[in-house]
Design a protein around this motif. Structure first.
Motif, PDB file in Angstrom:
ATOM      1  N   THR A   1       0.861  -1.180   0.000  1.00 13.85           N
ATOM      2  CA  THR A   1       0.000   0.000   0.000  1.00 13.85           C
ATOM      3  C   THR A   1       0.903   1.237   0.000  1.00 13.85           C
ATOM      4  O   THR A   1       2.115   1.150   0.189  1.00 13.85           O
ATOM      5  N   ASN A   2       0.296   2.396  -0.208  1.00 13.17           N
ATOM      6  CA  ASN A   2       1.099   3.626  -0.187  1.00 13.17           C
ATOM      7  C   ASN A   2       1.250   4.178   1.225  1.00 13.17           C
ATOM      8  O   ASN A   2       1.690   5.297   1.415  1.00 13.17           O
ATOM      9  N   GLU A   3       0.864   3.354   2.221  1.00  9.37           N
ATOM     10  CA  GLU A   3       0.971   3.780   3.616  1.00  9.37           C
ATOM     11  C   GLU A   3       1.902   2.878   4.409  1.00  9.37           C
ATOM     12  O   GLU A   3       1.880   2.854   5.634  1.00  9.37           O
ATOM     13  N   GLY A   4       2.697   2.087   3.693  1.00  7.32           N
ATOM     14  CA  GLY A   4       3.713   1.281   4.354  1.00  7.32           C
ATOM     15  C   GLY A   4       3.335  -0.154   4.641  1.00  7.32           C
ATOM     16  O   GLY A   4       4.184  -0.952   5.024  1.00  7.32           O
ATOM     17  N   GLY A   5       2.063  -0.524   4.456  1.00 12.63           N
ATOM     18  CA  GLY A   5       1.647  -1.890   4.735  1.00 12.63           C
ATOM     19  C   GLY A   5       1.823  -2.802   3.536  1.00 12.63           C
ATOM     20  O   GLY A   5       2.000  -2.348   2.405  1.00 12.63           O
ATOM     21  N   ARG A   6       1.767  -4.118   3.784  1.00 15.33           N
ATOM     22  CA  ARG A   6       1.869  -5.102   2.712  1.00 15.33           C
ATOM     23  C   ARG A   6       0.826  -6.194   2.914  1.00 15.33           C
ATOM     24  O   ARG A   6       0.823  -6.859   3.952  1.00 15.33           O
ATOM     25  N   MET A   7      -0.054  -6.362   1.944  1.00 14.28           N
ATOM     26  CA  MET A   7      -1.030  -7.449   1.985  1.00 14.28           C
ATOM     27  C   MET A   7      -0.308  -8.740   1.628  1.00 14.28           C
ATOM     28  O   MET A   7       0.431  -8.782   0.643  1.00 14.28           O
ATOM     29  N   ASP A   8      -0.547  -9.793   2.391  1.00 12.03           N
ATOM     30  CA  ASP A   8       0.146 -11.056   2.127  1.00 12.03           C
ATOM     31  C   ASP A   8      -0.151 -11.550   0.711  1.00 12.03           C
ATOM     32  O   ASP A   8       0.756 -11.805  -0.076  1.00 12.03           O
ATOM     33  N   THR A   9      -1.434 -11.729   0.397  1.00  8.48           N
ATOM     34  CA  THR A   9      -1.833 -12.208  -0.929  1.00  8.48           C
ATOM     35  C   THR A   9      -3.081 -11.460  -1.374  1.00  8.48           C
ATOM     36  O   THR A   9      -3.998 -11.255  -0.582  1.00  8.48           O
ATOM     37  N   LEU A  10      -3.096 -11.080  -2.638  1.00  6.21           N
ATOM     38  CA  LEU A  10      -4.237 -10.368  -3.201  1.00  6.21           C
ATOM     39  C   LEU A  10      -4.769 -11.180  -4.378  1.00  6.21           C
ATOM     40  O   LEU A  10      -4.004 -11.670  -5.206  1.00  6.21           O
ATOM     41  N   GLY A  11      -6.107 -11.331  -4.441  1.00  6.39           N
ATOM     42  CA  GLY A  11      -6.691 -12.111  -5.523  1.00  6.39           C
ATOM     43  C   GLY A  11      -8.101 -11.665  -5.851  1.00  6.39           C
ATOM     44  O   GLY A  11      -8.596 -10.664  -5.313  1.00  6.39           O
ATOM     45  N   ILE A  12      -8.753 -12.413  -6.722  1.00  7.87           N
ATOM     46  CA  ILE A  12     -10.143 -12.144  -7.107  1.00  7.87           C
ATOM     47  C   ILE A  12     -10.851 -13.490  -7.209  1.00  7.87           C
ATOM     48  O   ILE A  12     -10.310 -14.442  -7.771  1.00  7.87           O
ATOM     49  N   ASP A  13     -12.052 -13.597  -6.625  1.00 10.88           N
ATOM     50  CA  ASP A  13     -12.675 -14.913  -6.521  1.00 10.88           C
ATOM     51  C   ASP A  13     -13.537 -15.274  -7.724  1.00 10.88           C
ATOM     52  O   ASP A  13     -13.585 -14.540  -8.715  1.00 10.88           O
ATOM     53  N   GLU A  14     -14.236 -16.386  -7.634  1.00 16.31           N
ATOM     54  CA  GLU A  14     -15.045 -16.909  -8.741  1.00 16.31           C
ATOM     55  C   GLU A  14     -16.182 -15.976  -9.129  1.00 16.31           C
ATOM     56  O   GLU A  14     -16.686 -16.029 -10.246  1.00 16.31           O
ATOM     57  N   ASN A  15     -16.593 -15.125  -8.177  1.00 17.88           N
ATOM     58  CA  ASN A  15     -17.685 -14.189  -8.424  1.00 17.88           C
ATOM     59  C   ASN A  15     -17.175 -12.783  -8.704  1.00 17.88           C
ATOM     60  O   ASN A  15     -17.927 -11.814  -8.624  1.00 17.88           O
ATOM     61  N   ASN A  16     -15.877 -12.674  -9.004  1.00 15.96           N
ATOM     62  CA  ASN A  16     -15.212 -11.411  -9.351  1.00 15.96           C
ATOM     63  C   ASN A  16     -15.153 -10.423  -8.198  1.00 15.96           C
ATOM     64  O   ASN A  16     -15.067  -9.204  -8.412  1.00 15.96           O
ATOM     65  N   SER A  17     -15.192 -10.922  -6.968  1.00 20.91           N
ATOM     66  CA  SER A  17     -15.027 -10.065  -5.795  1.00 20.91           C
ATOM     67  C   SER A  17     -13.555  -9.997  -5.410  1.00 20.91           C
ATOM     68  O   SER A  17     -12.868 -11.030  -5.407  1.00 20.91           O
ATOM     69  N   PRO A  18     -13.043  -8.798  -5.052  1.00 23.07           N
ATOM     70  CA  PRO A  18     -11.665  -8.686  -4.578  1.00 23.07           C
ATOM     71  C   PRO A  18     -11.477  -9.483  -3.284  1.00 23.07           C
ATOM     72  O   PRO A  18     -12.375  -9.530  -2.439  1.00 23.07           O
ATOM     73  N   VAL A  19     -10.303 -10.100  -3.124  1.00 24.06           N
ATOM     74  CA  VAL A  19     -10.016 -10.910  -1.946  1.00 24.06           C
ATOM     75  C   VAL A  19      -8.649 -10.545  -1.379  1.00 24.06           C
ATOM     76  O   VAL A  19      -7.655 -10.566  -2.097  1.00 24.06           O
ATOM     77  N   VAL A  20      -8.629 -10.223  -0.079  1.00 24.63           N
ATOM     78  CA  VAL A  20      -7.380 -10.032   0.655  1.00 24.63           C
ATOM     79  C   VAL A  20      -7.169 -11.278   1.509  1.00 24.63           C
ATOM     80  O   VAL A  20      -8.073 -11.705   2.238  1.00 24.63           O
ATOM     81  N   ILE A  21      -5.985 -11.887   1.412  1.00 29.90           N
ATOM     82  CA  ILE A  21      -5.672 -13.085   2.190  1.00 29.90           C
ATOM     83  C   ILE A  21      -4.512 -12.774   3.128  1.00 29.90           C
ATOM     84  O   ILE A  21      -3.471 -12.280   2.696  1.00 29.90           O
ATOM     85  N   GLU A  22      -4.721 -13.049   4.414  1.00 27.70           N
ATOM     86  CA  GLU A  22      -3.687 -12.831   5.416  1.00 27.70           C
ATOM     87  C   GLU A  22      -3.405 -14.136   6.146  1.00 27.70           C
ATOM     88  O   GLU A  22      -4.324 -14.911   6.450  1.00 27.70           O
ATOM     89  N   TYR A  23      -2.119 -14.410   6.415  1.00 26.55           N
ATOM     90  CA  TYR A  23      -1.688 -15.637   7.087  1.00 26.55           C
ATOM     91  C   TYR A  23      -1.213 -15.279   8.490  1.00 26.55           C
ATOM     92  O   TYR A  23      -0.408 -14.361   8.676  1.00 26.55           O
ATOM     93  N   LYS A  24      -1.724 -15.995   9.477  1.00 24.87           N
ATOM     94  CA  LYS A  24      -1.365 -15.724  10.874  1.00 24.87           C
ATOM     95  C   LYS A  24      -0.024 -16.366  11.186  1.00 24.87           C
ATOM     96  O   LYS A  24       0.137 -17.584  11.096  1.00 24.87           O
ATOM     97  N   ARG A  25       0.929 -15.549  11.583  1.00 31.33           N
ATOM     98  CA  ARG A  25       2.300 -16.029  11.779  1.00 31.33           C
ATOM     99  C   ARG A  25       2.660 -16.279  13.242  1.00 31.33           C
ATOM    100  O   ARG A  25       3.649 -16.924  13.537  1.00 31.33           O
ATOM    101  N   SER A  26       1.893 -15.729  14.170  1.00 27.85           N
ATOM    102  CA  SER A  26       2.173 -15.949  15.588  1.00 27.85           C
ATOM    103  C   SER A  26       0.869 -15.961  16.361  1.00 27.85           C
ATOM    104  O   SER A  26      -0.138 -15.411  15.909  1.00 27.85           O
ATOM    105  N   SER A  27       0.884 -16.563  17.544  1.00 25.72           N
ATOM    106  CA  SER A  27      -0.351 -16.762  18.304  1.00 25.72           C
ATOM    107  C   SER A  27      -0.979 -15.454  18.757  1.00 25.72           C
ATOM    108  O   SER A  27      -2.195 -15.372  18.938  1.00 25.72           O
TER     109      SER A  27
END
Length: 303
Positions: free
Chosen positions: A51-77
């Motif tokens: 992003t232009n604010e310093g963040g990083r989305m883990d994975t970005l995609g688009i689903d079967e219904n053409n909806s934007p999808v943000v995917i985040e993976y939990k790395r610590s408890s």
């Protein structure tokens, strides 16, 4: 950790397969990004999208219904991956042109024109979630899915959708992709529902209620021209044909695996249609609905 257990059946005894998390966490992200469509029905667009604010989305995609999808993976408890993902989802809604340009570059103009902004999704993936996470997601008016994974010996990967919440918001019709066969005056599924004869509407609700009752993980997503029923991935898409007084249901059942019946089932693998699935089921009566139930269940089980 998940209480799901996996066993290997032997001739004389059963053996429990050892399961656990994969090496956290980049290896898991790589596995998902290489197989995103097969695993969760999402087309891959970008990894570590900045992003232009310093963040990083883990994975970005688009689903079967053409909806934007943000995917985040939990790395610590103690990582609050849900709040982090919601922040990226809000950023994405404010930068739609950036997303559409990315879709244009990766998937082409047709898909870019068909992006559906009425229901962007957040998918959080982790080896486990806290005991309050599922409850918190259900209280949020957002499209969020929590998916727990477990790796078993023999290169087996198990995915379990713990919960999925849908935003309560008006359905915004979206333009179909070019070449999809839709006409400029093609009515949306919302209009079809509003104008449907009562007997067809009753039949639709019977079918919809049956599919929603297949599991707690099922949700309905209304797009412009069909209603999708999904778990982690779509397993059925429903269109209403008011003039013909019938429902068209597309499911993910291999048409070559069943005996097709004229007027009831049809192989549409090479025929353009809305939604997903290669088998078309025509439902006009309660008898058709009863015959369709095993096919709907089969599609649910494989999705």
């Amino acid at each position: 950790m998940s209480d799901i257990k996996l066993y290997r059946l032997g001739a004389a005894q059963v053996t429990e397969l050892a399961g656990g998390a994969m090496a956290l966490e980049k290896s898991l992200q790589t596995v998902f990004e290489k197989n995103l469509d097969a695993l969760i029905g999402v087309r891959f667009l970008a990894s570590e999208f900045s992003t232009n604010e310093g963040g990083r989305m883990d994975t970005l995609g688009i689903d079967e219904n053409n909806s934007p999808v943000v995917i985040e993976y939990k790395r610590s408890s103690n990582e609050n991956v849900i709040n982090q993902g919601l922040y990226y989802l809000d950023w994405l809604m404010g930068h739609r042109k950036d997303f559409e340009w990315l879709v244009l570059e990766r998937l082409g103009a047709d898909v870019a024109k068909a992006v559906d902004w009425s229901g962007p999704r957040l998918i959080c993936i982790a080896g486990d979630f806290g005991k309050y996470d599922e409850h918190a997601v259900k209280q949020m008016n957002r499209n969020i899915a929590l998916i727990r994974y477990r790796r078993f010996e023999g290169d087996l990967l198990l995915l379990e959708q713990l919960t999925s919440a849908s935003a309560k918001q008006p359905n915004a019709p979206v333009a179909p992709a070019a070449g999809s066969g839709a006409k400029p005056n093609y009515k949306t599924v919302t209009e079809h529902l509003a104008e449907a004869p009562q007997e067809l509407l009753d039949l639709y609700h019977l079918v919809a209620d049956f599919m929603l009752a297949l599991g707690d993980d099922v949700e309905a997503k209304t797009t412009a021209y069909y209603i999708a029923f999904r778990r982690i991935k779509n397993f059925a898409s429903v269109e209403l044909r008011n003039q013909a007084r019938k429902l068209l249901v597309y499911v993910k059942v291999d048409p070559t695996s069943i005996q097709l019946e004229e007027g009831f089932t049809r192989n549409v693998k090479s025929i353009g249609h809305f939604g997903t699935g290669d088998l078309e089921i025509t439902i006009t009566t309660l008898a058709d609905f009863e015959k369709a139930k095993p096919l709907l269940e089969e599609s649910y089980n494989v999705s």
